[in-house]
Design an enzyme around this catalytic site. Structure first.
Site, PDB file in Angstrom:
ATOM      1  N   SER A 105     -53.528 104.632 -55.974  1.00 47.17           N
ATOM      2  CA  SER A 105     -52.860 103.929 -54.876  1.00 47.17           C
ATOM      3  C   SER A 105     -52.153 104.816 -53.862  1.00 47.17           C
ATOM      4  CB  SER A 105     -51.856 102.918 -55.430  1.00 47.17           C
ATOM      5  OG  SER A 105     -52.540 101.769 -55.847  1.00 47.17           O
TER       6      SER A 105
ATOM      7  N   SER B 154     -53.119 100.763 -53.087  1.00 46.76           N
ATOM      8  CA  SER B 154     -52.171  99.764 -52.665  1.00 46.76           C
ATOM      9  C   SER B 154     -51.117 100.290 -51.677  1.00 46.76           C
ATOM     10  CB  SER B 154     -51.456  99.183 -53.886  1.00 46.76           C
ATOM     11  OG  SER B 154     -50.702 100.187 -54.539  1.00 46.76           O
TER      12      SER B 154
ATOM     13  N   LYS C 201     -42.522 102.718 -49.809  1.00 45.14           N
ATOM     14  CA  LYS C 201     -43.342 101.587 -50.250  1.00 45.14           C
ATOM     15  C   LYS C 201     -42.437 100.493 -50.822  1.00 45.14           C
ATOM     16  CE  LYS C 201     -47.439 100.768 -53.174  1.00 45.14           C
ATOM     17  NZ  LYS C 201     -48.336 101.396 -54.175  1.00 45.14           N
TER      18      LYS C 201
END
Lengths: 97, 481, 502
Positions: free
Chosen positions: C193, C169, C94
């Protein structure tokens, strides 16, 4: 809870160093009020004698020894800076306030 | 009209650790800009702080020496504000749980003791250094400011006094004593020129009989004793004049301008700044156990006022000399380590005050960095006592020791400075001098006694000053009878 | 034998084939690169791809794996007999985890050009394990969001249905794993997330106990809630990746001292006799019926495996979302103060004073959701509101922790849906922050309590996956792995996007 006003939003934006355009303010006021109304629910619960939790672990007393480590190079330090001058990070002239 | 004054002092002190407060960067002073940084002290995204144990211990040590209560539970808070010298947009500091609380410091003025409260002692991190190009003229065409992050993140101690200080003299005495204590504790070198010991003041003035209003002035940049004196005096005068004219005072921050020796308003506060303190989630809380405090207590040395009193009692030297000798811990340490191995303290203090201090001042170095140890001085003093060197020669040996760090015995041997006390040898030289100066001898014998010193001088000249002057006198008189 | 496309295999399968020298790391990375070519323009999982460097790294690892030595009798054998698990296996990370020299944007314009000068601790760990970084995945700006629509760059599409969001996210990581652009990914979880996008993309996502994985190098959103964790195609891969990233780090003061554990050992255990609590508060209003239905089916499976399931109540959870939307923005408002245009990142042009530098830079650099949360958090910490909002939220946090402690005396693990519904349409909730926030209602309590939880697929609705959340006490990741693995074996979920041609 009382509602957040236009004036509050402007004050908070100033504290947070954000420019909020006039035409954006009403939208922010509305959205923040909806969220704050929901968030304000926490005041419905009785928390007398309840200690606040600021850390998710119960670890205490974490230290490092006073040992010098190698620093990064000046080049690396300045690498990402949008503006430098003579090995310094440049900012607009600061008039003491 | 008469006025009453209330002063509280906030002192920031850089601690003498090798590495920074929350990262391993060196704290060395005076290196090239931005060469002592890392992602942590530059506030790069994703970085996290870890507390320097030594800096924390030092803070406990200072809090103890300032008679504070030591918190048994403490934590760090974030103080949120924006300024270019603050890379994270917050300073890691302490808020409602400082390490030390409610201490005091006793200052002595005209042999009267005045107690100044210490509200709190806490830890934080220093900010980056801002250089204004316009001011320094370093870059004539520049219109910006520049940032050097070498200083950023150095452990900083904040010591806040209660508003117990009533005048400039007290303020100065407080700061001097505080500085001396910190030096005694060996937690900071308190170098004011390098910005390692900085003073801000809160000043309120009121008419006698009135109540203090909330319109105090926060005065910044009082970074030498002289500026402290000038700044406070100016501010007291300014506020008194305003009150005299029955005009309004404001709650404001003012900056001391060392060029004009006046203060300038930086910011008039409508309300106190909102720092939005909250517990630093990246650092865990700290429990300070009794054992830990006891350990630190063991490292707190005898503090200046106590030591001064003891030395006055213990040794036969003048009070004035004691004050000089105990003005720094290292000098007092030097004196006492000499006194331990040499029985005449007065002689030691004379050499320290007249000779050592002179050389230290001349060479601009600190006693702890000088090459003369207590062994050096005492060995030399013993050589004087046994008559193997003269007092005059000793002065030059002392200078040599200061320069080279060689032991006095070695210097004497190398340079052949040993005093000549051999009677046969001296008699030979005296006879030679008498032979060479028959008319002087005649003058002496005819009653002109003052020519005697000339003859002594001739003997000293021949021995390059090494002859034992007492012996020369005796032998010469005997010869001339 | 016609080889199957390698991108479809799990990390464990790839690793086993590599150990047998049937495939190389290069072939694996090459196939991942091909898959990226096929789908990336449609799914848009990555912000930055690292394929050239990945191929070079794979070749280097192959040299090591295939190095031979001569033994007696003139025969050659491989110098390294057993290669470490996950050696040579690709992983996506990420974009809020710092990678030295590789752009790390946090999904934000303000860090659009930021090239970190250091590696996060987890990056060091995956490098030490000889894993191969495929790239940096898309995310909501500063991890604030549940759909990746708040990315400053683009929205990632759900591989199951391109009109829908992948969740957020860590939407880029979850979509990349689901569609075969990487077998493994790292996500971060502040309020769900990892778990929420894993649920919406039909993959496995685990949020470890706070303090198990180092946060050094994780660009902070809310420091007391953030954790890095694995997003994988199955529970076994999850255990393998957790083995690598877990462990104490002296650079993170909140990192916990704990003996290294081999989480794969829990794959061998069964769950007969396991006591499972079904969280009443997360099975009521606001949860779609089909989601509840899938959870009940899961309960049947657990019962058939010998576990005891019973409904329990944690009354304080009603207030979890409210408390979270005070605490997380408050910490964020402070964490995001460092973006000032001085040392890195965007700086607005034509600024005359440093104040205007701050305001213009931050206003141009941050998106609306980030600004909203900064203002919300600043407000909650400001004078006059601190007690009613921030302090009260922290007290509610204590009550939530206590409620979990209480029920864990009686139950080994707890279950709930991961999300109230399946993946919603792109744009559907974008203008309505509160509705968006409500999609985190099941995941948020776990972050507030600092405990671990895993999301695994437990059904489909309209060809969109439903996630089951399993929650365990502090440092009981092993229990999560065991419970999830037993369920997974029985449930036998098929990850369809892997076989999809776009």
């Amino acid at each position: 809870m009382e509602e957040i006003s236009k004036k509050d939003v402007k004050h908070v934006a100033k504290l947070a160093e954000l420019d909020i355009r006039e035409d954006e303010i009403d939208r922010f006021v509305d959205q923040l009020n909806i969220v704050l109304k929901h968030a304000g629910k926490i005041n419905e619960i009785d928390t007398t004698n309840v200690e606040p939790t600021s850390h998710a672990t119960n670890i205490i007393n974490i230290f490092r020894d006073d040992i010098v480590k190698k620093c990064i190079s000046k080049k690396d330090a300045l690498l990402n800076s949008p503006k430098t001058i003579e090995d310094l990070f440049e900012v607009p002239l600061i008039i003491e306030e | 009209m008469e006025f009453e004054i209330k002063i509280g002092l906030e002192t920031h002190v850089e601690l003498l650790t090798d590495s920074k407060m929350f990262c391993g960067c060196s704290t060395k002073f005076g290196t090239a800009p931005n060469t002592q940084t890392c992602p942590i002290c530059l506030g790069h995204p994703g970085t996290l702080p870890v507390i320097n144990k030594k800096a924390f211990d030092y803070t406990i040590k200072v809090a103890l020496a300032l008679n504070c209560k030591i918190a048994n539970f403490t934590q760090f808070h974030r103080k949120n504000y924006f300024y270019p010298d603050l890379p994270k947009g917050y300073q890691i500091s302490q808020y409602d749980l400082p390490i030390g609380l409610n201490g005091y410091l006793d200052i002595k003025l005209n042999s009267k003791v005045k107690r100044i409260g210490i509200s709190r002692v806490h830890m934080e991190e220093d900010t980056a250094k801002l250089l204004h190009f316009g001011e320094t003229g370093r870059i004539s065409e520049a219109t910006g400011s520049g940032l050097d992050f070498n200083r950023c993140g150095i452990p900083l101690l904040e010591i806040v006094s209660a508003p117990d200080i009533k005048n400039v003299t007290q303020a100065k005495a407080y700061v001097m004593l505080l500085k001396k204590i910190l030096e005694y504790l060996e937690v900071s070198d308190c170098n004011m020129e390098e910005g390692k010991f900085r003073i801000d003041a809160n000043i309120s003035v009121k008419k006698l009989g009135d109540e203090y209003s909330k319109t105090r002035t926060e005065l910044k940049n009082l970074n030498s004793f002289r500026f402290l004196e000038k700044g406070l005096s100016y501010e007291i005068k300014r506020q008194s004049e305003i009150l005299n004219k029955s005009e309004k005072l404001y709650l404001e921050t003012r900056h001391f301008d060392s060029k004009t020796m006046t203060t300038k308003s930086m910011r008039i506060k409508e309300e106190a700044q909102d720092y939005r303190y909250f517990p630093e989630p990246d650092l865990v809380p700290i429990e300070i156990s009794r054992e830990w405090v006891d350990e630190i207590k063991k490292t707190v040395p005898e503090l200046p006022s106590i030591r001064t009193d003891r030395i006055k009692k213990q040794y036969d030297i003048s009070d004035n000399d004691v004050e000089i000798i105990t003005s720094t811990k290292s000098m007092a340490d030097f004196f006492e380590s000499c006194a331990k191995i040499y029985p005449y303290p007065k002689i030691i203090s004379n050499w320290i005050i007249r000779d050592l201090l002179y050389l230290l001042n001349q060479e601009q170095i600190q006693i702890e960095n000088c090459k003369i140890s207590s062994e050096h001085l005492v060995d030399m003093l013993k050589m004087i006592d046994t008559g193997s060197i003269s007092g005059k020669i000793a002065k030059s040996i002392f200078k040599e020791m200061f320069k080279t760090g060689k032991m006095p015995g070695d210097i004497v041997q190398e340079k052949g400075l040993e005093q000549i006390s051999d009677i046969d040898k001296l008699t030979d030289i005296i006879e030679q001098v008498l032979k060479e100066n028959p008319e002087i001898v005649t003058q002496y014998l005819s009653g002109k006694m003052q020519v005697f010193t000339f003859l002594v001088g001739q003997v000293m000249k021949k021995t390059k000053g090494k002859a034992n002057p007492k012996l020369v006198n005796e032998l010469l008189k005997k010869k001339l009878k | 034998m016609v080889k199957e496309r390698l991108y479809k295999l799990s990390a464990k399968e790839l690793s086993d084939l590599m150990s047998k020298r049937e495939i190389s790391s290069y072939e694996t990375v090459k196939d991942i690169a091909e898959r990226m070519e096929e789908v990336e323009t449609i799914v848009k999982s990555y912000i930055t791809t690292n394929i050239y460097k990945a191929i070079a790294a794979a070749r280097k690892i192959d040299k090591f794996i295939y190095k031979k030595k001569r033994i007696r009798g003139g025969k050659f054998i491989y110098r390294t007999k057993n290669i470490e698990p996950l050696t040579g296996i690709p992983i996506a990370v990420k974009d809020n985890i710092t990678t030295k020299g590789i752009h790390t944007t946090c999904g934000s314009n303000i860090l659009g050009n930021y090239k970190p000068i250091y590696d996060a601790t987890v990056i060091n760990k995956i490098k030490e394990s000889n894993m191969i970084l495929t790239g940096k995945t898309n995310m909501d700006e500063f991890a604030m969001g549940s759909s990746t629509e708040n990315s400053s760059f683009w929205t990632t599409h759900n591989p199951w249905n391109l009109n829908n969001v992948p969740g957020g996210s860590s939407g880029g990581s979850a979509a990349a794993v689901a569609v075969g652009e990487t077998p493994l990914a790292l996500g971060t979880d502040t309020g769900g997330s990892i778990r929420q996008p894993a649920a919406l993309c039909g993959v496995v996502g685990l949020k470890p106990t706070y303090g198990l994985v180092s946060r050094f190098g994780l660009i902070a959103f809310a420091s007391s809630l953030d954790q890095i964790g694995p997003i994988t195609r199955n529970v076994q891969d999850c255990a393998l990746l957790l083995n690598i990233i877990a462990g104490h780090d002296s650079l993170d003061s909140t990192s916990v001292f704990k003996d290294k554990e081999d989480y794969t050992k829990y794959l061998k255990e069964d769950i007969s006799g396991l006591k499972i609590g079904i969280i009443k508060e997360l099975m009521g209003e606001g949860i779609s019926n089909y989601v509840k239905g899938a959870v009940y089916k899961a309960i049947n499976i657990f019962s058939s495996l010998g576990a005891f399931c019973e409904e329990i109540s944690l009354p304080s959870l009603k207030f979890a979302l409210s408390a979270y939307y005070i605490i997380a923005p408050a910490e964020a408002s402070s964490n995001l103060a460092r973006y000032d245009g001085i040392r890195y990142g965007l700086r607005a042009k034509k600024v005359k004073s440093f104040r205007s530098m701050y305001r213009k830079t931050r206003s141009q650099g941050f998106g609306d959701e980030v600004k909203r949360r900064i203002m919300l958090g600043t407000y909650a910490l400001s004078r006059g509101y601190y007690e009613a909002y921030y302090l009260q939220a922290q007290k509610v946090r204590t009550l939530i922790i206590n409620d979990f402690k209480k029920v864990f005396k009686k139950f080994d693990v707890l279950i709930s849906p991961t999300t109230p519904s399946v993946a919603f349409k792109i744009g559907e909730k974008f203008e309505d922050p509160l509705t968006m926030y409500l999609s985190d209602i099941c995941t948020i309590p776990v972050n507030l309590a600092g405990i671990p939880a895993i999301s695994i697929p437990c059904g489909l609705k309209n060809n969109l996956p439903i996630g089951l959340q399993i929650i365990a006490p502090h440092f009981e990741e092993g229990l999560l792995i065991k419970t999830a693995y037993n369920f997974e074996k029985k449930f036998n979920f098929k990850l369809k996007p892997l076989y999809r041609k776009f």
